[in-house]
Motif scaffolding. Structure first.
Motif, PDB file in Angstrom:
ATOM      1  N   LYS A 221     -10.936  -4.967  -4.741  1.00  0.00           N
ATOM      2  CA  LYS A 221     -10.317  -5.345  -3.484  1.00  0.00           C
ATOM      3  C   LYS A 221     -11.400  -5.920  -2.570  1.00  0.00           C
ATOM      4  CE  LYS A 221      -6.235  -4.272  -1.412  1.00  0.00           C
ATOM      5  NZ  LYS A 221      -4.985  -3.666  -1.459  1.00  0.00           N
ATOM      6  N   SER A 222     -11.101  -7.005  -1.884  1.00  0.00           N
ATOM      7  CA  SER A 222     -12.096  -7.537  -0.939  1.00  0.00           C
ATOM      8  C   SER A 222     -12.207  -6.554   0.226  1.00  0.00           C
ATOM      9  CB  SER A 222     -11.693  -8.921  -0.470  1.00  0.00           C
ATOM     10  OG  SER A 222     -10.350  -8.901  -0.044  1.00  0.00           O
ATOM     11  N   VAL A 224     -12.275  -4.519   3.626  1.00  0.00           N
ATOM     12  CA  VAL A 224     -11.250  -4.400   4.663  1.00  0.00           C
ATOM     13  C   VAL A 224     -11.616  -5.278   5.867  1.00  0.00           C
ATOM     14  CG1 VAL A 224     -12.388  -2.323   5.557  1.00  0.00           C
ATOM     15  CG2 VAL A 224      -9.986  -2.761   6.101  1.00  0.00           C
ATOM     16  N   LYS A 225     -10.597  -5.916   6.427  1.00  0.00           N
ATOM     17  CA  LYS A 225     -10.796  -6.715   7.631  1.00  0.00           C
ATOM     18  C   LYS A 225     -10.454  -5.823   8.818  1.00  0.00           C
ATOM     19  CE  LYS A 225     -10.010 -11.314   7.241  1.00  0.00           C
ATOM     20  NZ  LYS A 225      -9.213 -12.538   7.125  1.00  0.00           N
ATOM     21  N   LEU A 226     -11.438  -5.534   9.656  1.00  0.00           N
ATOM     22  CA  LEU A 226     -11.177  -4.644  10.794  1.00  0.00           C
ATOM     23  C   LEU A 226     -10.666  -5.446  11.997  1.00  0.00           C
ATOM     24  CD1 LEU A 226     -14.136  -2.102  10.585  1.00  0.00           C
ATOM     25  CD2 LEU A 226     -11.729  -1.725  10.003  1.00  0.00           C
ATOM     26  N   ILE A 227      -9.618  -4.922  12.603  1.00  0.00           N
ATOM     27  CA  ILE A 227      -8.997  -5.574  13.752  1.00  0.00           C
ATOM     28  C   ILE A 227      -9.231  -4.684  14.970  1.00  0.00           C
ATOM     29  CG2 ILE A 227      -6.832  -6.606  14.613  1.00  0.00           C
ATOM     30  CD1 ILE A 227      -7.410  -7.563  11.775  1.00  0.00           C
ATOM     31  N   LEU A 235      -3.294  -8.697  14.454  1.00  0.00           N
ATOM     32  CA  LEU A 235      -2.906  -8.059  13.190  1.00  0.00           C
ATOM     33  C   LEU A 235      -1.565  -8.624  12.703  1.00  0.00           C
ATOM     34  CD1 LEU A 235      -3.174  -6.009  10.907  1.00  0.00           C
ATOM     35  CD2 LEU A 235      -2.304  -4.235  12.447  1.00  0.00           C
ATOM     36  N   LEU A 239      -0.788 -10.709   9.271  1.00  0.00           N
ATOM     37  CA  LEU A 239       0.212 -10.260   8.300  1.00  0.00           C
ATOM     38  C   LEU A 239       1.188 -11.391   7.995  1.00  0.00           C
ATOM     39  CD1 LEU A 239       0.970  -6.627   9.541  1.00  0.00           C
ATOM     40  CD2 LEU A 239      -0.327  -7.296   7.513  1.00  0.00           C
TER      41      LEU A 239
ATOM     42  N   ILE B 282      -2.173  -3.604   2.410  1.00  0.00           N
ATOM     43  CA  ILE B 282      -2.270  -2.266   3.001  1.00  0.00           C
ATOM     44  C   ILE B 282      -2.958  -2.358   4.364  1.00  0.00           C
ATOM     45  CG2 ILE B 282      -3.295   0.047   2.764  1.00  0.00           C
ATOM     46  CD1 ILE B 282      -2.994  -0.221  -0.253  1.00  0.00           C
ATOM     47  N   VAL B 283      -2.316  -1.785   5.380  1.00  0.00           N
ATOM     48  CA  VAL B 283      -2.903  -1.691   6.717  1.00  0.00           C
ATOM     49  C   VAL B 283      -3.180  -0.215   6.980  1.00  0.00           C
ATOM     50  CG1 VAL B 283      -2.504  -2.007   9.194  1.00  0.00           C
ATOM     51  CG2 VAL B 283      -1.645  -3.709   7.562  1.00  0.00           C
ATOM     52  N   ALA B 297      -7.978  -0.652   1.875  1.00  0.00           N
ATOM     53  CA  ALA B 297      -7.120  -1.377   2.810  1.00  0.00           C
ATOM     54  C   ALA B 297      -7.463  -2.865   2.858  1.00  0.00           C
ATOM     55  CB  ALA B 297      -7.261  -0.773   4.205  1.00  0.00           C
ATOM     56  N   TYR B 299      -6.355  -4.546   5.814  1.00  0.00           N
ATOM     57  CA  TYR B 299      -6.613  -4.606   7.251  1.00  0.00           C
ATOM     58  C   TYR B 299      -6.771  -3.186   7.770  1.00  0.00           C
ATOM     59  CZ  TYR B 299      -4.746  -9.285   6.499  1.00  0.00           C
ATOM     60  OH  TYR B 299      -4.527 -10.540   6.019  1.00  0.00           O
ATOM     61  N   GLY B 300      -7.740  -2.997   8.659  1.00  0.00           N
ATOM     62  CA  GLY B 300      -7.966  -1.670   9.208  1.00  0.00           C
ATOM     63  C   GLY B 300      -8.053  -1.718  10.719  1.00  0.00           C
TER      64      GLY B 300
END
Lengths: 246, 323
Positions: A221-222, A224-227, A235, A239, B282-283, B297, B299-300
């Protein structure tokens, strides 16, 4: 009621999954083996609850090599009168099902219980195959099982709702969450398990229908992109535009 | 020779998972240079000619009074009878609650190798090689089916339905079946219709112990309502009775693969991930930046769920108003 509970040996749920021999074999070194949770928590415990009401016997069955005896004894520590191990490498579902069916046929069980699937192969294949080989009814993925007269009544969750299904015996049932609560073996059970009969039975010959050619791990999995918590519009935008899931 | 695809209709409509299976089966048929035949045993008024659009050359409706109610033995005998009459070398089912009851029986009856939960088309360059998830989604296994006849139980949502063709002819066939049902469905307790069934949901909002108590679930349900999602929860939350058990997703609960999974206040234990790691996106919302779930995830959001979730609900409302 004469009850057969079929148990599988599986790696503990926290096992790191890796493969050897050119990705053709599961890396077993250092793995902690347990009784498949669905078999133990639901199928076995429900069989014991039925037995505690009186008049039933509970036999455990595993298809596997002698190394599986430790896990069979673990299951016997929770309960059951005796156990049978069919001495063979459980190489594929149909092979395992044919072994179980051959034994179940020779011993005329009323109820053959399984967990809904194993946590390593997740196929839910063996119980249905056994039912067909026994020419018996099959209630799959049942969340409740009661003995009623000479038959049983089960609940079975489906996409459309929960079915209440009755069946005559002999019958094959696979069990899922809801059927019973997990039990922890006590010291008396562990001591008693050491001396319960564990019979070893030779395997029958079965044609091969499938072979695993290799295993692989899921694509990494790449990151995580933090928002920012202050930017939920972003976000939702991602999506919609990037993930395209809304 | 042919590829036979078992389909289901509910409330006069063909199930989406069956459209996926026909799309899949017609591609298998093309690869084998044969035709795809769709089968239905209880159409309930659905327009089955539509299956032609998804690649079926022909649709067979099996007729017998015993097919009105589901019994795995009867349905297996019916499918096997049709499979023999059309010379099927591959039978495709959906790996849902009916498929899980029927496909293994069919495999044993036809002595046909089964891959249950297949996620790929067969690779015919190396035999008949099909992939499925194993170890609760932590690995994949590649299987060669070596028997002459093959059964594939297709994982829902693994392929998308493709409607490129035109309507197919529908033929009714009387079946002998030859076995009688030993099970009786006495009742079906329907889930309340306003809620979306979790295993079929494409959008899922899930929450865990980070919610601190069952009285705080209002903001989770608000978000789910606005998104149009089903609600789910982690195991500890179901075990302590904050949420009903049927909402528990994870290794020992329901395994799901929605398009979007939003996890609120769930740390992401390996057993939980096993039930949700097939989700497309997955968020994760969690106040602990070290929560293991962030590793799985897409997006986090790091922060307090009690502030973030209502903001996310507002953002979705704004989005919905504009689309």
């Amino acid at each position: 009621m004469k009850i057969l509970v079929c148990i599988s040996q599986v790696p503990d749920t926290t096992t790191k999954i890796a493969f050897t021999d050119g990705n053709t074999k599961f890396a077993e070194a250092g793995v902690q083996w347990i009784v498949n949770p669905y078999d133990e928590w639901y199928a076995l415990v429900r069989a014991l609850e039925i037995q505690e009401k009186g008049g039933s016997t509970v036999t455990l069955l595993n298809v596997g090599p002698a190394a599986n005896d430790a896990v069979i004894r673990k299951a016997l520590a929770i309960g059951g009168d005796d156990a049978v191990r069919i001495d063979a490498d459980p190489k594929e579902s149909y092979f395992v099902a044919a072994q179980i069916a051959a034994y179940a046929k020779s011993e005329s069980f009323d109820l053959v219980l399984f967990g809904k699937e194993t946590i390593n192969y997740n196929g839910a294949e063996v119980p249905g195959m056994v039912a067909e080989l026994l020419d018996a009814p099959f209630i799959s993925q049942a969340s409740k099982l009661e003995v009623e007269g000479s038959g049983i009544v089960c609940e079975r969750p489906t996409e459309a709702g929960v079915e209440v299904v009755s069946s005559s015996t002999p019958v094959v049932v696979s069990a899922q969450k809801g059927m019973s609560e997990a039990r922890i073996p006590n010291m008396r059970g562990i001591m008693a398990a050491r001396t319960k009969p564990l019979k070893v039975v030779a395997a029958v010959a079965v044609d091969t229908l499938t072979e695993v050619t290799s295993f692989s791990l899921p694509d990494a999995k790449s990151a995580v992109k933090l928002i920012s918590p202050d930017n939920m519009d972003e976000l939702v935008r991602l999506l919609h535009e990037e993930a395209k899931v809304i | 020779m042919s590829v036979l695809i078992f389909t289901e209709a509910v409330n006069g409509k063909i199930k989406k998972s069956s459209l996926e299976a026909v799309t899949y089966g017609s591609k298998v048929a093309a690869a084998l240079g044969t035709q795809a035949v769709a089968l239905n045993l209880n159409p309930g008024g659905a327009d089955l000619s539509e299956l032609g659009k998804y690649g079926a050359s022909k649709v067979i409706v099996g007729k017998n009074a015993s097919l009105a109610s589901f019994d795995s033995q009867v349905y297996t005998a019916a499918i096997a009878e049709v499979a023999a009459s059309v010379g099927a070398t591959v039978v495709v089912t959906v790996n849902d609650s009916l498929g899980k009851a029927v496909a293994p029986r069919l495999s044993a009856r036809l002595k046909a190798g089964l891959v249950a939960g297949a996620t790929t088309l067969p690779n015919t360059a190396i035999g008949f090689n099909v992939t499925k998830n194993v170890f609760s989604g932590k690995a994949k296994a590649h299987y060669n089916i070596v028997s002459a006849v093959k059964v594939i139980s297709l994982m829902p949502n693994a392929v998308q339905p493709e409607a490129n063709g035109s309507a197919a002819s529908v033929e009714e066939v009387n079946l002998n079946i030859g076995v009688s049902a030993k099970t009786v469905i006495k009742e079906v307790k329907r889930a309340s219709t306003d809620k979306i069934a979790l295993p079929e949901a494409e959008l899922v909002v899930s929450a865990g112990r980070g919610m601190k108590g069952p009285e705080n679930w209002g903001i989770v349900e608000d978000l789910a309502n606005v998104v149009g999602a089903a609600t789910a929860c982690s195991r500890p939350v179901a075990d302590i009775g904050w949420r009903p058990h049927h909402e528990h997703v994870g290794q020992t609960g329901v395994a799901i693969r929605p398009n979007l999974y939003i996890a609120i206040g769930i740390s992401g234990a390996i057993q939980h991930l096993a039930g949700v790691n097939q989700s497309k996106t997955i968020v994760v919302i969690n106040k602990d930046p070290e929560a293991p779930f962030f590793k799985a995830a897409d997006y986090g959001v790091v922060g307090d769920a009690f502030e973030i979730v209502p903001r996310l609900t507002e953002a979705f409302k704004k989005y919905k108003a504009g689309h």
